[in-house]
Design a protein around this motif. Structure first.
Motif, mmCIF file in Angstrom:
data_model
loop_
_atom_site.group_PDB
_atom_site.id
_atom_site.type_symbol
_atom_site.label_atom_id
_atom_site.label_comp_id
_atom_site.label_asym_id
_atom_site.label_seq_id
_atom_site.Cartn_x
_atom_site.Cartn_y
_atom_site.Cartn_z
ATOM 1 N N ASP A 1 21.868 -16.959 17.352
ATOM 2 C CA ASP A 1 22.724 -17.691 18.089
ATOM 3 C C ASP A 1 23.889 -17.716 19.369
ATOM 4 O OD1 ASP A 1 19.737 -20.435 18.325
ATOM 5 O OD2 ASP A 1 20.530 -19.310 16.009
ATOM 6 N N HIS B 1 24.812 -17.102 22.190
ATOM 7 C CA HIS B 1 25.017 -18.542 22.932
ATOM 8 C C HIS B 1 26.364 -18.474 24.070
ATOM 9 C CE1 HIS B 1 21.282 -21.049 21.911
ATOM 10 N NE2 HIS B 1 21.999 -21.273 20.632
ATOM 11 N N ASP C 1 18.596 -16.158 20.904
ATOM 12 C CA ASP C 1 19.729 -17.270 21.525
ATOM 13 C C ASP C 1 20.667 -16.573 21.907
ATOM 14 O OD1 ASP C 1 17.478 -18.883 21.828
ATOM 15 O OD2 ASP C 1 18.666 -20.610 20.875
ATOM 16 N N HIS D 1 16.493 -19.809 24.874
ATOM 17 C CA HIS D 1 17.349 -19.642 25.755
ATOM 18 C C HIS D 1 17.341 -18.399 25.908
ATOM 19 C CE1 HIS D 1 19.745 -23.287 25.398
ATOM 20 N NE2 HIS D 1 19.254 -23.711 23.994
ATOM 21 N N HIS E 1 13.035 -15.404 15.550
ATOM 22 C CA HIS E 1 14.275 -16.839 16.155
ATOM 23 C C HIS E 1 13.667 -18.075 15.470
ATOM 24 C CE1 HIS E 1 17.070 -19.234 18.320
ATOM 25 N NE2 HIS E 1 16.560 -19.944 19.142
ATOM 26 N N HIS F 1 17.759 -20.322 14.803
ATOM 27 C CA HIS F 1 17.203 -21.946 16.164
ATOM 28 C C HIS F 1 18.446 -23.140 15.137
ATOM 29 C CE1 HIS F 1 15.069 -23.602 18.555
ATOM 30 N NE2 HIS F 1 13.926 -23.611 18.139
ATOM 31 N N HIS G 1 20.818 -22.964 13.537
ATOM 32 C CA HIS G 1 22.505 -22.778 13.456
ATOM 33 C C HIS G 1 22.357 -23.545 11.817
ATOM 34 C CE1 HIS G 1 22.712 -23.164 18.701
ATOM 35 N NE2 HIS G 1 21.792 -23.118 17.971
HETATM 36 ZN ZN ZN Z 1 20.383 -21.717 19.549
#
Ligand code: ZN
Length: 244
Positions: free
Chosen positions: A8, A10, A37, A64, A116, A149, A151
């Motif tokens: 993640d 991001h 992600d 994502h 994920h 996923h 976090h």
């Molecule tokens: Zn995420």
């Protein structure tokens, strides 16, 4: 072999840079494993993919990533996430979108299986409960698995006589790899949600058979300014300083 385990990210370039600098200060980094992600929410998706791909990288796709390359729609995203997914798709070049589209949803690296969400549902499942951990252990063909996923940095240890044991992991917490099967979540580099805004990752020292969770400060304000300047939803900037 020293491996940086991230999830993640991001599209948060400053957080990823801080993680890689911190890891390098502890010794040479041989590879990065990333459980999805990589992009979405943040303002620097292309830069993040470029930096990750400078390293020996083993990655799987998150929801994502799949939205950014058009493999899934945004109907199941909330409004901020959907807006960010559309923005990300419009700010990645075609080779990067294709690279994301080619990512597997699960993969095996040595003794570790990567996904994920979970092995049962790699794209969408938030693996958080002991019951879900039991299912994961059933599906796990390797001693250890890595998910993202949610976090949230944690580890589940398999128990022969019942529900797996959950440990929430803080900065500096370690797990020695041995005979116990594990599910680990390194936490989120780019958008932590456990109330600690610092970037989270795991350093895997393979010769020492040791996993260590680390938290690293980065320039959150500069990152927030980039998100706002990009026209992304303001909540995506605000939440970074809260770690929510
Ligand atoms: Zn995420």
């Amino acid at each position: 072999m020293s491996i940086v385990i991230v999830s993640d990210v991001h599209a948060n370039l400053a957080a990823l840079r801080a993680v890689l600098t911190d890891a390098a200060s502890r010794g040479a980094v041989d590879a990065i494993w990333a459980t999805g992600d990589l992009v979405g929410y943040g303002a620097e998706p292309g830069e993040v993919l470029d930096l990750l791909r400078e390293h020996r990288l083993a990655a799987v796709a998150g929801n994502h990533d799949l939205a950014a390359c058009g493999k899934i729609g945004v109907n199941e995203f909330n409004a901020s996430a959907a807006a960010a997914a559309r923005w990300t798709a419009g700010h990645l070049d075609i080779p990067s979108r294709q690279w994301l589209a080619d990512l597997p949803q699960t993969r095996i690296e040595g003794d570790f299986g990567l996904a994920h969400g979970s092995l049962r549902d790699p794209v969408w499942e938030y693996l958080l409960s002991g019951e879900q951990a039991l299912v994961q252990f059933e599906l796990q063909t390797t001693p250890y698995s890595i998910v993202g996923h949610s976090h949230l940095p944690f580890v589940f240890e398999e128990r022969r006589d019942g529900v797996p044991r959950l440990r929430r992991m803080d900065d500096g917490d370690e797990v020695a790899i041995g005979n116990t099967r594990l599910i680990l979540n390194p936490g989120s580099v780019g958008q932590p949600r456990d109330g600690d805004p610092r970037a989270s990752y795991v350093l895997y020292d393979e010769p020492a058979a040791l996993l260590t969770w680390h938290r690293v400060a980065y320039d959150i304000e500069a990152t927030q300014r980039k998100i706002i300047a990009a026209g992304l939803p303001r909540w995506l900037a605000d939440r970074l300083s809260e770690g929510r």
